[in-house]
Write a protein that holds these residues in place. Structure first.
Motif, PDB file in Angstrom:
ATOM      1  N   ARG A  90      30.366  44.010  38.477  1.00  0.00           N
ATOM      2  CA  ARG A  90      31.232  45.081  37.967  1.00  0.00           C
ATOM      3  C   ARG A  90      32.695  44.850  38.328  1.00  0.00           C
ATOM      4  O   ARG A  90      33.447  45.797  38.571  1.00  0.00           O
ATOM      5  N   THR A  91      33.129  43.617  38.387  1.00  0.00           N
ATOM      6  CA  THR A  91      34.542  43.346  38.643  1.00  0.00           C
ATOM      7  C   THR A  91      34.901  41.994  38.053  1.00  0.00           C
ATOM      8  O   THR A  91      34.036  41.136  37.887  1.00  0.00           O
ATOM      9  N   VAL A  92      36.178  41.824  37.698  1.00  0.00           N
ATOM     10  CA  VAL A  92      36.654  40.503  37.296  1.00  0.00           C
ATOM     11  C   VAL A  92      37.808  40.047  38.185  1.00  0.00           C
ATOM     12  O   VAL A  92      38.517  39.109  37.865  1.00  0.00           O
ATOM     13  N   GLU A  93      37.995  40.744  39.312  1.00  0.00           N
ATOM     14  CA  GLU A  93      39.040  40.323  40.238  1.00  0.00           C
ATOM     15  C   GLU A  93      38.557  39.102  41.007  1.00  0.00           C
ATOM     16  O   GLU A  93      37.468  39.112  41.595  1.00  0.00           O
ATOM     17  N   ALA A  94      39.376  38.041  40.997  1.00  0.00           N
ATOM     18  CA  ALA A  94      38.925  36.790  41.601  1.00  0.00           C
ATOM     19  C   ALA A  94      38.754  36.926  43.110  1.00  0.00           C
ATOM     20  O   ALA A  94      37.939  36.225  43.704  1.00  0.00           O
ATOM     21  N   ASP A  95      39.511  37.855  43.745  1.00  0.00           N
ATOM     22  CA  ASP A  95      39.402  38.007  45.197  1.00  0.00           C
ATOM     23  C   ASP A  95      38.080  38.642  45.603  1.00  0.00           C
ATOM     24  O   ASP A  95      37.596  38.436  46.709  1.00  0.00           O
TER      25      ASP A  95
END
Lengths: 102, 167
Positions: A90-95
């Motif tokens: 549920r995220t596309v933030e690379a961190d």
């Protein structure tokens, strides 16, 4: 008169901008967008060299066709991977995609 | 004279929109700025007498890749309670130094002896026929490899993005 150096310096500037974006963007799609900018900088260089070098022929332009092909493949597979990650995490933030990191 | 004006117009458009791609807060706006940047690069291809590549750039990049990106962005936005904005990382000094270093090195490399604009060789203006001929004669092996790569990427994208991919 516009010379080869004008195109080379423009391509260097575009490459640096794309590199900065690829290093600082946290959204994975943003990283892909920055990589497209870097690929386009390289394409400008290839076309400019094939235009300005005497007797170079069209090899540079044929190479740009291949680069565009590979970039399209990269975008398709990369976006499919990002969709896959988004479904499970549920995220596309690379961190935040750090399961394999310790 | 007109090509000087158009070069600086396209170059400024490409650079400014590339900067907007990198610094725009919303990722959707980034993708739209990328479309403008790619259009300006297509204009530069036109100035360099690469008419086929200018058309291919508009068709493939602006038409296909950017719309693919827009679909992916719309599919991965969290609509309820999520951050619709995407932030730049806080530690932005090291990437800035690295890209400025790369920029300095590249500009230093351009100062070595390249032919000047006075010796501009003539080019075959409709480049579609020569490019097609070279793709099927000199570059036939890379051409076939590229087609295999396209099939692999298509199958891979379908398998990865299927709903039941995890089962």
């Amino acid at each position: 008169m516009i010379g080869l150096q004008h195109y080379l310096i423009l391509a260097a500037l575009l490459f640096a901008v794309g590199l900065y974006g690829a290093l600082t963007r946290r959204n994975a799609i943003g990283i892909l967008l920055s990589i497209e900018i870097m690929l386009n900088a390289v394409n400008i260089n290839l076309v400019a060299f094939s235009r300005y070098q005497p007797g170079a022929g069209l090899g540079g332009q044929v190479f740009v066709v291949f680069v565009i092909t590979v970039a399209a493949c990269e975008a398709a597979v990369g976006l499919a991977l990002i969709l896959c990650i988004f479904r499970t995490r549920r995220t596309v933030e690379a961190d935040e995609v750090n399961l394999l990191k310790w | 004279m007109t090509d000087v004006v158009f070069f600086y117009l396209f170059a400024a458009t490409a650079l400014l929109s590339a900067l907007m791609v990198v610094v725009a807060r919303r990722i959707f706006h980034s993708a739209l700025w990328l479309a403008l940047c790619l259009l300006a690069v297509a204009g530069l291809f036109g100035l360099l007498d690469a008419d086929f590549l200018a058309a291919a750039q508009v068709l493939i990049y602006v038409g296909a890749v950017v719309s693919l990106m827009l679909f992916a962005i719309m599919l991965t936005q969290r609509s309820v309670g999520g951050r619709l904005e995407c932030h730049i990382t806080k530690h932005g000094v090291l990437p800035l130094a690295g890209s400025l270093g790369i920029l300095a090195a590249l500009i230093h490399l351009t100062r070595t002896g390249f032919p000047s604009a006075a010796a501009l060789p003539s080019s075959p203006m409709p480049t579609t026929i020569p490019i097609g001929e070279q793709l099927l004669t000199t570059y036939v092996v890379p051409f076939e490899v590229a087609s295999v790569l396209l099939v692999m990427a298509m199958i891979g994208a379908i398998v990865l993005a299927r709903r039941d991919a995890g089962q």
